[in-house]
Design an enzyme around this catalytic site. Structure first.
Site, PDB file in Angstrom:
ATOM      1  CG  ASP A 158      -1.386  -0.166   8.007  1.00  0.00           C
ATOM      2  OD1 ASP A 158      -2.282   0.828   7.752  1.00  0.00           O
ATOM      3  OD2 ASP A 158      -1.028  -1.094   7.276  1.00  0.00           O
ATOM      4  CG  ASP A 192       1.869  -2.362  10.514  1.00  0.00           C
ATOM      5  OD1 ASP A 192       2.832  -1.721   9.837  1.00  0.00           O
ATOM      6  OD2 ASP A 192       1.047  -3.146   9.869  1.00  0.00           O
ATOM      7  NE  ARG A 242      -1.862  -4.328   5.839  1.00  0.00           N
ATOM      8  CZ  ARG A 242      -2.482  -5.122   4.764  1.00  0.00           C
ATOM      9  NH1 ARG A 242      -3.311  -6.054   5.028  1.00  0.00           N
ATOM     10  NH2 ARG A 242      -2.037  -4.688   3.345  1.00  0.00           N
ATOM     11  CB  THR A 282       3.033   1.137   6.058  1.00  0.00           C
ATOM     12  OG1 THR A 282       1.778   0.891   6.531  1.00  0.00           O
ATOM     13  CG2 THR A 282       4.043   0.755   7.207  1.00  0.00           C
ATOM     14  NE  ARG A 322      -2.051  -4.254  -0.661  1.00  0.00           N
ATOM     15  CZ  ARG A 322      -1.519  -3.769   0.312  1.00  0.00           C
ATOM     16  NH1 ARG A 322      -0.620  -4.280   0.849  1.00  0.00           N
ATOM     17  NH2 ARG A 322      -2.131  -2.606   0.851  1.00  0.00           N
ATOM     18  N   GLY A 359       0.950  -1.379  -0.046  1.00  0.00           N
ATOM     19  CA  GLY A 359      -0.025   0.008   0.070  1.00  0.00           C
ATOM     20  C   GLY A 359       0.774   1.227   0.077  1.00  0.00           C
TER      21      GLY A 359
HETATM   22  O1  F6P Z   1      -1.030  -1.327   4.692  1.00  0.00           O
HETATM   23  C1  F6P Z   1      -1.836  -0.082   4.497  1.00  0.00           C
HETATM   24  C2  F6P Z   1      -3.142  -0.339   4.111  1.00  0.00           C
HETATM   25  O2  F6P Z   1      -3.767   0.840   3.763  1.00  0.00           O
HETATM   26  C3  F6P Z   1      -3.964  -0.802   5.438  1.00  0.00           C
HETATM   27  O3  F6P Z   1      -4.429  -0.051   6.332  1.00  0.00           O
HETATM   28  C4  F6P Z   1      -5.313  -1.557   4.768  1.00  0.00           C
HETATM   29  O4  F6P Z   1      -5.931  -2.654   5.503  1.00  0.00           O
HETATM   30  C5  F6P Z   1      -4.747  -1.971   3.360  1.00  0.00           C
HETATM   31  O5  F6P Z   1      -3.570  -1.364   3.297  1.00  0.00           O
HETATM   32  C6  F6P Z   1      -5.527  -1.942   2.219  1.00  0.00           C
HETATM   33  O6  F6P Z   1      -4.963  -2.501   1.220  1.00  0.00           O
HETATM   34  P1  F6P Z   1      -5.441  -2.472  -0.393  1.00  0.00           P
HETATM   35  O7  F6P Z   1      -4.821  -1.182  -0.859  1.00  0.00           O
HETATM   36  O8  F6P Z   1      -4.948  -3.599  -0.776  1.00  0.00           O
HETATM   37  O9  F6P Z   1      -6.906  -2.489  -0.325  1.00  0.00           O
END
Ligand code: F6P
Length: 320
Positions: A127, A129, A171, A125, A72, A11
């Protein structure tokens, strides 16, 4: 080291561009050639790799997103994709790779490092985390975006005497909710690290209403076990308050990075170049207090994250 590469993966997060800029300009300053890999590991497999110059990264420090784009990559997790990615690094004679991304992206970097290419991980990120760093690139911007949204929602909630449950990202980490909840004066913050006490939440909302509060803001992290709609329905049923749901979603991932994120990204990006220049091995770069730190990449990714219970307690105390 003469030639290095940089990619963003997973992300996106605000400040990734500032980090790319620091890596590119830092590399050129240190007489290294710098190659940008597009779309993360997906682009590495496909050979979407080009040399970057000083002007390739002009006018990006203030932009959200990532100029290298991101992905991803499921393909990279398979043996054939992984092998092809390594082959591309060899084709382009890239000796060191800077990976800017979250936990999964840095774990991908660790696999690459085990195959003999030096990898420097930068925590990109929203997050927040990753255990080995106090803050990740993009987290501060995301919190500020949520604060802006809370302010807007508060205005209309107040006019209509409503409660609003605002779902934020992160997350399984509650930091966006925690920081935005505390700084935004939310009545209640729900995070995945703490089991929610629905009775206590409803009681507090009713007590607030009885004291003359016109509205209430409940911040809920996406990782909390109960769904946001379920929570809103329970609050409505048990308190009688008109309760709305707002899911902030990708709004939190975009936007111009804050000064704090640009600073973090610039310092970490340049440190990555210094580590590669000095052949320091594969490392993960973080920040502890005000100091930029780095750890062995594998060690960093094995650390266990502890959530900040002091901030959670403070949010609770100040929202009585
Ligand atoms: O890891 C960053 C994030 O934005 C999380 O907070 C969220 O759960 C996820 O990515 C969403 O991912 P995607 O862009 O694959 O929907």
């Amino acid at each position: 080291m003469k030639r290095i590469g940089v990619l963003t993966s997973g992300g996106d997060s605000p400040g990734m561009n500032a980090a790319i800029r620091a890596v590119v300009r830092g590399a050129i300053y240190n007489n290294m050639e710098i190659y940008g890999v597009e779309r993360g590991y997906e682009g590495l497999i496909a050979g979407d790799i080009r040399e970057l110059s000083v002007s390739s990264v002009s006018d990006i420090i203030q932009r959200g997103g990532t100029m290298l784009r991101t992905a991803r990559s499921a393909h990279f997790m398979e043996p054939e994709g992984f092998k092809r990615a390594l082959g591309m690094l060899e084709n382009f004679e890239i000796e060191g790779l800077v990976v800017i991304g979250g936990d999964g992206s840095l774990k991908g970097g660790l696999d690459v490092s085990k195959a003999g290419v030096t990898v420097i991980g930068l925590p990109g990120t929203i997050d927040n985390d990753l255990a080995y760093t106090d803050f990740t690139i993009g987290f501060d911007t995301s919190v500020n975006t949520v604060l802006q949204a809370i302010g807007n929602i508060r205005d209309t909630s107040s006019s209509h005497e409503r409660s609003t449950v605002i779902e934020v990202m992160g997350r399984s980490c509650g930091d966006i909710a925690l920081y935005a909840g505390l700084c935004g004066g939310a009545e209640t913050v729900l995070i995945p690290e703490v089991e929610p006490n629905i009775n206590a939440i409803c009681r507090k909302l009713i007590q607030g209403k009885n004291r003359g509060k016109l509205h209430s803001i409940i911040i809920k992290a996406e990782g909390v076990s109960i769904t946001t709609q379920e929570l809103a329905d329970i609050i409505h049923d048990r308190t009688g308050l008109d309760t709305k749901v707002v899911v902030l979603a990708y709004i939190q991932r975009g936007g111009s990075p804050t000064g704090r994120d640009r600073m973090l990204a610039s310092r970490m990006g340049y440190k990555a170049v210094e580590l590669l220049r000095d052949d320091s091995g594969s490392r993960a770069i973080g920040i502890r207090g005000t100091e930029i730190v780095h750890y062995d990449l594998a060690d960093a990714l094995h650390m266990t994250r502890e959530y900040n219970s002091d901030i959670n307690d403070l949010a609770e105390i100040l929202s009585i």
